[in-house]
Structure formats: structure tokens, C-alpha cells
Design a protein around this motif. Structure first.
Motif, PDB file in Angstrom:
ATOM      1  N   SER A 149     -48.706   5.439  74.756  1.00  0.00           N
ATOM      2  CA  SER A 149     -47.904   5.079  75.927  1.00  0.00           C
ATOM      3  C   SER A 149     -47.363   6.304  76.667  1.00  0.00           C
ATOM      4  N   THR A 150     -47.411   7.471  76.046  1.00  0.00           N
ATOM      5  CA  THR A 150     -46.923   8.693  76.698  1.00  0.00           C
ATOM      6  C   THR A 150     -48.051   9.515  77.321  1.00  0.00           C
ATOM      7  N   ALA A 151     -49.273   9.046  77.194  1.00  0.00           N
ATOM      8  CA  ALA A 151     -50.430   9.829  77.656  1.00  0.00           C
ATOM      9  C   ALA A 151     -50.514   9.897  79.173  1.00  0.00           C
ATOM     10  N   GLU A 152     -50.845  11.072  79.665  1.00  0.00           N
ATOM     11  CA  GLU A 152     -51.119  11.304  81.074  1.00  0.00           C
ATOM     12  C   GLU A 152     -52.386  12.131  81.163  1.00  0.00           C
ATOM     13  N   ALA A 153     -53.176  11.919  82.207  1.00  0.00           N
ATOM     14  CA  ALA A 153     -54.430  12.651  82.349  1.00  0.00           C
ATOM     15  C   ALA A 153     -54.629  13.078  83.792  1.00  0.00           C
ATOM     16  N   TYR A 154     -55.224  14.254  83.956  1.00  0.00           N
ATOM     17  CA  TYR A 154     -55.630  14.692  85.283  1.00  0.00           C
ATOM     18  C   TYR A 154     -56.897  15.510  85.150  1.00  0.00           C
ATOM     19  N   TYR A 155     -57.646  15.570  86.259  1.00  0.00           N
ATOM     20  CA  TYR A 155     -58.938  16.249  86.283  1.00  0.00           C
ATOM     21  C   TYR A 155     -58.916  17.277  87.403  1.00  0.00           C
ATOM     22  N   ARG A 156     -59.178  18.517  87.037  1.00  0.00           N
ATOM     23  CA  ARG A 156     -59.153  19.598  88.016  1.00  0.00           C
ATOM     24  C   ARG A 156     -60.149  20.675  87.597  1.00  0.00           C
ATOM     25  N   SER A 157     -60.944  21.153  88.543  1.00  0.00           N
ATOM     26  CA  SER A 157     -61.889  22.254  88.333  1.00  0.00           C
ATOM     27  C   SER A 157     -62.800  22.023  87.128  1.00  0.00           C
ATOM     28  N   GLY A 158     -63.264  20.776  86.964  1.00  0.00           N
ATOM     29  CA  GLY A 158     -64.220  20.482  85.907  1.00  0.00           C
ATOM     30  C   GLY A 158     -63.627  20.277  84.533  1.00  0.00           C
ATOM     31  N   VAL A 159     -62.293  20.235  84.446  1.00  0.00           N
ATOM     32  CA  VAL A 159     -61.634  20.081  83.151  1.00  0.00           C
ATOM     33  C   VAL A 159     -60.720  18.861  83.186  1.00  0.00           C
ATOM     34  N   LEU A 160     -60.939  17.945  82.237  1.00  0.00           N
ATOM     35  CA  LEU A 160     -60.058  16.797  82.058  1.00  0.00           C
ATOM     36  C   LEU A 160     -58.951  17.222  81.101  1.00  0.00           C
ATOM     37  N   THR A 161     -57.706  17.083  81.528  1.00  0.00           N
ATOM     38  CA  THR A 161     -56.560  17.470  80.701  1.00  0.00           C
ATOM     39  C   THR A 161     -55.738  16.229  80.389  1.00  0.00           C
ATOM     40  N   ILE A 162     -55.495  16.008  79.104  1.00  0.00           N
ATOM     41  CA  ILE A 162     -54.692  14.878  78.640  1.00  0.00           C
ATOM     42  C   ILE A 162     -53.492  15.437  77.902  1.00  0.00           C
ATOM     43  N   THR A 163     -52.305  14.919  78.212  1.00  0.00           N
ATOM     44  CA  THR A 163     -51.112  15.286  77.454  1.00  0.00           C
ATOM     45  C   THR A 163     -50.511  14.014  76.877  1.00  0.00           C
ATOM     46  N   ALA A 164     -49.915  14.135  75.699  1.00  0.00           N
ATOM     47  CA  ALA A 164     -49.253  13.005  75.050  1.00  0.00           C
ATOM     48  C   ALA A 164     -48.297  13.550  74.002  1.00  0.00           C
ATOM     49  N   LYS A 165     -47.330  12.734  73.640  1.00  0.00           N
ATOM     50  CA  LYS A 165     -46.384  13.129  72.591  1.00  0.00           C
ATOM     51  C   LYS A 165     -46.948  12.763  71.233  1.00  0.00           C
ATOM     52  N   LYS A 166     -46.728  13.646  70.276  1.00  0.00           N
ATOM     53  CA  LYS A 166     -47.123  13.370  68.907  1.00  0.00           C
ATOM     54  C   LYS A 166     -46.146  12.368  68.303  1.00  0.00           C
ATOM     55  N   VAL A 167     -46.650  11.540  67.414  1.00  0.00           N
ATOM     56  CA  VAL A 167     -45.812  10.587  66.702  1.00  0.00           C
ATOM     57  C   VAL A 167     -45.212  11.312  65.503  1.00  0.00           C
ATOM     58  N   LYS A 168     -43.891  11.233  65.412  1.00  0.00           N
ATOM     59  CA  LYS A 168     -43.222  11.879  64.284  1.00  0.00           C
ATOM     60  C   LYS A 168     -43.391  11.008  63.048  1.00  0.00           C
ATOM     61  N   GLU A 169     -43.766  11.651  61.971  1.00  0.00           N
ATOM     62  CA  GLU A 169     -43.891  10.921  60.712  1.00  0.00           C
ATOM     63  C   GLU A 169     -42.505  10.535  60.232  1.00  0.00           C
ATOM     64  N   GLU A 170     -42.353   9.285  59.904  1.00  0.00           N
ATOM     65  CA  GLU A 170     -41.061   8.796  59.450  1.00  0.00           C
ATOM     66  C   GLU A 170     -40.977   8.918  57.932  1.00  0.00           C
ATOM     67  N   GLU A 171     -39.889   9.492  57.478  1.00  0.00           N
ATOM     68  CA  GLU A 171     -39.664   9.616  56.036  1.00  0.00           C
ATOM     69  C   GLU A 171     -38.735   8.513  55.579  1.00  0.00           C
ATOM     70  N   ILE A 172     -39.031   7.956  54.448  1.00  0.00           N
ATOM     71  CA  ILE A 172     -38.182   6.924  53.855  1.00  0.00           C
ATOM     72  C   ILE A 172     -37.662   7.465  52.529  1.00  0.00           C
ATOM     73  N   LYS A 173     -36.345   7.451  52.403  1.00  0.00           N
ATOM     74  CA  LYS A 173     -35.725   7.927  51.163  1.00  0.00           C
ATOM     75  C   LYS A 173     -35.875   6.853  50.084  1.00  0.00           C
ATOM     76  N   ILE A 174     -36.274   7.275  48.924  1.00  0.00           N
ATOM     77  CA  ILE A 174     -36.458   6.389  47.789  1.00  0.00           C
ATOM     78  C   ILE A 174     -35.431   6.767  46.732  1.00  0.00           C
ATOM     79  N   PRO A 175     -34.576   5.831  46.349  1.00  0.00           N
ATOM     80  CA  PRO A 175     -33.583   6.167  45.330  1.00  0.00           C
ATOM     81  C   PRO A 175     -34.265   6.319  43.948  1.00  0.00           C
ATOM     82  N   VAL A 176     -33.779   7.263  43.214  1.00  0.00           N
ATOM     83  CA  VAL A 176     -34.307   7.520  41.871  1.00  0.00           C
ATOM     84  C   VAL A 176     -33.253   7.048  40.863  1.00  0.00           C
ATOM     85  N   ARG A 177     -33.643   6.173  39.998  1.00  0.00           N
ATOM     86  CA  ARG A 177     -32.695   5.621  39.004  1.00  0.00           C
ATOM     87  C   ARG A 177     -32.914   6.278  37.659  1.00  0.00           C
ATOM     88  N   GLY A 178     -31.832   6.377  36.952  1.00  0.00           N
ATOM     89  CA  GLY A 178     -31.904   6.987  35.629  1.00  0.00           C
ATOM     90  C   GLY A 178     -31.726   6.006  34.527  1.00  0.00           C
TER      91      GLY A 178
END
Length: 115
Positions: free
Chosen positions: A86-115
Motif C-alpha cells: 500500500s506504500t508503493a509508488e512507481a515512476y519511469y524516467r530515462s529508461g528506468v522504472l523506479t519503485i519505492t515502498a516501505k519495508k514491513v517491520k518484523e513484529e516481536e512477541i515476548k514469550i514469558p519463561v516459566r520456572g
């Protein structure tokens, strides 16, 4: 029979060299700039309306196709990370197609450790 075997080995080596050359020849560049990625694909001789671009829903690959006269391009790029389509944008100039987009951040989930 020995001549045939040598000829087949030479053909096999030639094919392996050709495959390696194709792997090394990249007609695109992938540039990371913080949380944004820029992909530049060489597609000379086209107009912006000649190009079709799609990004997979999960953001792991993109496909660019273009055709004008006898010029035809198809490029499928597997991303080394996910991008937000949904963040991708594209343009074409001088024979080059350029696409920009945001990377998806990996989500970390904390896991409790029981003893």
C-alpha cells in the motif's frame, strides 16, 4: 565413444558457465534507505503506459512487465524482506522504472519463561 563423452562434458561446462553469467547479470538494483526500499529496473525504450507493475499481497515479490514493438520485459524480483504494497509508488524516467515502498517491520512477541 570417448570423443562423445568429452564433447558432452564440454557442453555441460558451457551450459554451467552460461547459467552463472545470467545469475551475475542483474538488470535491477535494490537499495535500502532506512525503512524505505528503492528498486530500479532497466527497461529502456518504453513509455509509462507500456508498463504493468504488481506486488504480491504479502510483499515478498514484485513483477514488472512492459512491451512496445519488439521490446519486451518481464522481471520478477523476490524481495529479501517484506514490503508494504500500500506504500508503493512507481515512476519511469530515462529508461528506468523506479519503485519505492516501505519495508514491513518484523513484529516481536515476548514469550514469558516459566520456572
Amino acid at each position: 565413444m570417448e570423443d562423445f563423452k568429452k564433447a558432452m562434458e564440454e557442453i555441460t561446462r558451457s551450459i554451467q558457465r552460461m547459467v552463472e553469467e545470467v545469475k551475475e547479470r542483474r538488470d535491477y538494483r535494490l537499495l535500502e534507505e532506512g525503512d524505505v526500499v528503492r528498486i530500479e529496473i532497466d527497461m529502456p525504450g518504453l513509455e509509462p503506459g507500456d508498463i504493468s507493475l504488481s506486488i504480491s499481497k504479502d510483499g515478498t515479490s514484485l513483477k514488472a512487465e512492459g512491451a512496445r514493438g519488439d521490446r519486451r520485459y518481464t522481471k520478477l524480483i523476490r524481495m529479501p524482506f517484506k514490503i508494504d504494497p500500500s506504500t508503493a509508488e512507481a515512476y519511469y524516467r530515462s529508461g528506468v522504472l523506479t519503485i519505492t515502498a516501505k519495508k514491513v517491520k518484523e513484529e516481536e512477541i515476548k514469550i514469558p519463561v516459566r520456572g
